[in-house]
Scaffold this motif. Structure first.
Motif, PDB file in Angstrom:
ATOM      1  N   HIS A 122       0.807  -1.224   0.000  1.00 13.34           N
ATOM      2  CA  HIS A 122       0.000   0.000   0.000  1.00 13.34           C
ATOM      3  C   HIS A 122       0.837   1.269   0.000  1.00 13.34           C
ATOM      4  CE1 HIS A 122      -3.898   1.932   0.492  1.00 13.34           C
ATOM      5  NE2 HIS A 122      -3.386   2.719   1.414  1.00 13.34           N
ATOM      6  N   ASN A 123       2.023   1.208   0.664  1.00 12.66           N
ATOM      7  CA  ASN A 123       2.824   2.419   0.828  1.00 12.66           C
ATOM      8  C   ASN A 123       4.215   2.345   0.211  1.00 12.66           C
ATOM      9  OD1 ASN A 123       1.059   2.082   3.555  1.00 12.66           O
ATOM     10  ND2 ASN A 123       1.183   4.225   2.966  1.00 12.66           N
ATOM     11  N   TYR A 138       4.155  -0.631  -6.481  1.00 10.63           N
ATOM     12  CA  TYR A 138       3.239  -0.203  -5.423  1.00 10.63           C
ATOM     13  C   TYR A 138       2.364   0.981  -5.813  1.00 10.63           C
ATOM     14  CZ  TYR A 138       6.917   3.251  -4.296  1.00 10.63           C
ATOM     15  OH  TYR A 138       7.832   4.265  -4.354  1.00 10.63           O
ATOM     16  N   THR A 142      -1.219  -0.105  -4.440  1.00 11.27           N
ATOM     17  CA  THR A 142      -1.830   0.650  -3.343  1.00 11.27           C
ATOM     18  C   THR A 142      -3.349   0.516  -3.346  1.00 11.27           C
ATOM     19  OG1 THR A 142      -1.868   2.820  -2.253  1.00 11.27           O
ATOM     20  CG2 THR A 142      -1.988   2.821  -4.662  1.00 11.27           C
ATOM     21  N   ASN A 185       8.292   9.803  -4.202  1.00  9.83           N
ATOM     22  CA  ASN A 185       6.946   9.583  -3.677  1.00  9.83           C
ATOM     23  C   ASN A 185       6.215  10.893  -3.439  1.00  9.83           C
ATOM     24  OD1 ASN A 185       7.199   6.802  -3.712  1.00  9.83           O
ATOM     25  ND2 ASN A 185       7.814   6.648  -1.570  1.00  9.83           N
ATOM     26  N   PRO A 191      -0.768   7.200  -1.623  1.00  6.66           N
ATOM     27  CA  PRO A 191      -1.448   5.943  -1.276  1.00  6.66           C
ATOM     28  C   PRO A 191      -2.956   6.136  -1.236  1.00  6.66           C
ATOM     29  CG  PRO A 191       0.366   6.411   0.236  1.00  6.66           C
ATOM     30  CD  PRO A 191       0.156   7.645  -0.574  1.00  6.66           C
TER      31      PRO A 191
END
Length: 449
Positions: A122-123, A138, A142, A185, A191
């Motif tokens: 998820h992260n 991811y 996520t 990110n 997310p």
């Protein structure tokens, strides 16, 4: 769990069953033991889990999710064992090796908690709090639900423990410092859970969950920016990856799936072939290890979602040199017509028709040039196991000849696409490490370098 490297739909090619090293499934208390002979990845993925097995429903669900996520394609290396990792993923920034996700507690994920696994999915955060590189997709995972993540982990913990550490990633400074991913990110990753659209059917929503989440199709089929982030505005419009092109999946009738019916899509996902195309490159592995093993309902859901996508913008009609077309026609007649026939109609589900072909009309001709240079293969499936080949022509055709025949194919039988320059073929030949062919000055003979 999915490869960000060559996932393409190509012309047809050889279906080669991959036989890998033997391993003792008897180590696994929940899966049936196998004899000591080698097993294929496909047979490994489809081992039945008995209803009498403790927690059977969750394990069966996890097995189906592992298939839908195409996890095995990335987490197995040549000669390696299923899910032990070590496959080198070629990115524009260097090579990243896939992780060991077997049940081994030291080198795999056997001692991971469900919270740690969910945080990774998820992260993008590993068990020790480290940032994972987005080669592990991811940004798509996520959207996977917590219940599905738990089922995936439960299944992976039933796999045979393999003690294996993949090689260190080969990334230049400062990209080899995982802390740098935090900046990526901040720029490109948020997310979030999957949000169903109440205005769409259950099939469409299931397809959206698979395509934009667990199946991470946009990891290959979307254009990337210079930092390796997928374009949100042009999602599934096609992308260049590892010297291939993953084609447009939108409703564009020329470059996308606009001319494909729902049954065309489901047939392709199940067999790797349909009346329009064959699955080559890593798309062949996606079919072999993932979509051919899915349920009919999931394949239909993917098709329903893709058929609901609007078309990508179309390009202006190109200007094509008449000389290139004339030269290309002669080369095609000599090198291609024996399989695809003089009029380009091909042979149904063996050698695809070339007219009105979406793959051939992509804005970037790299995929076609790669296929002509290096050949390709179609992934084997239970429904279509017969071997077929698209041979390499790197030994036979010069860069200019491949450029001319590519231009001809991209602009014949209803196709319309930009011409292919010989310089592009030359650069691709060098990247692929193939011999260069040229004519001698006097004799007219060809030599290689």
């Amino acid at each position: 769990m999915g490869r960000l490297s060559q996932r393409v739909v190509g012309l047809a090619a050889v279906a080669a069953a991959l036989t890998l090293a033997t391993w003792a499934a008897s180590q696994n208390p929940t899966l049936p033991a196998h004899p000591a002979d080698a097993v294929t990845p496909t047979s490994f993925l489809t081992q039945p889990i008995a209803d009498s097995t403790p927690n059977a429903a969750q394990l069966q669900h996890g097995q189906a999710l592992i298939i839908a996520g195409d996890c095995l394609s990335c987490h197995i290396r040549d000669g390696g064992q299923p899910f032990a990792g070590g496959l080198g993923l070629n990115t524009p920034f260097g090579v990243i090796y896939s992780a060991n996700i077997t049940s081994d507690p030291t080198t795999g994920i056997g001692d991971w908690t469900s919270d740690q696994f969910y945080k990774a999915m998820h992260n993008g955060i590993g068990a020790q709090g480290e940032n994972l590189y987005p080669a592990f997709p991811y940004p798509w995972f996520t959207k996977v639900s917590r219940a599905d993540d738990d089922a995936i982990l439960a299944y992976l913990k039933t796999t045979p423990a393999v003690s294996y550490r993949p090689p260190a990633n080969r990334l230049p400074f400062p990209l080899n410092i995982r802390f740098m991913v935090k900046g990526w990110n901040l720029l490109f990753f948020r997310p979030h859970d999957f949000q169903a659209d109440s205005g769409q059917s259950a099939d469409w929503n299931r397809g959206a969950y698979l395509v934009t989440g667990l199946g991470h199709c946009g990891g290959c089929h979307s254009p990337m920016n210079f930092l390796g982030a997928a374009s949100v505005d042009r999602a599934l419009h096609g992308g260049a990856i590892n010297n291939w092109v993953a084609p447009d999946l939108t409703g564009n009738a020329r470059t996308g799936l606009g001319a494909w019916s729902l049954s065309d899509i489901t047939e392709f996902l199940q067999t790797g072939r349909n009346a329009h195309a064959g699955a080559a490159g890593d798309m062949g592995e996606v079919v072999s290890y993932s979509t051919s093993l899915m349920s009919d309902a999931d394949r239909r859901a993917i098709g329903a979602y893709l058929k609901g996508l609007g078309p990508s913008p179309d390009a202006a009609a190109p200007s094509v040199d008449a000389g290139a077309m004339q030269r290309g026609a002669a080369i095609y007649s000599d090198a291609c017509a024996s399989c695809h026939l003089e009029n380009g109609v091909g042979q149904s589900r063996l050698f695809p028709p070339l007219g009105h072909d979406a793959v051939l009309q992509q804005a970037d001709p790299t995929g076609l040039a790669h296929l002509i240079l290096a050949g390709g293969r179609v992934g084997p499936t239970a429904m279509r196991p017969s071997p077929l080949a698209m041979p390499s022509f790197a030994w036979k055709l010069t860069d200019g000849e491949i450029a001319d025949v590519s231009t001809y194919i991209r602009n014949s039988w209803g196709n319309q696409a930009s011409p292919v320059p010989a310089s592009k073929v030359h650069d691709l030949r060098k990247r692929l490490g193939l011999q260069t062919i040229h004519y001698t000055d006097n004799s007219g003979d060809r030599v290689t370098q």
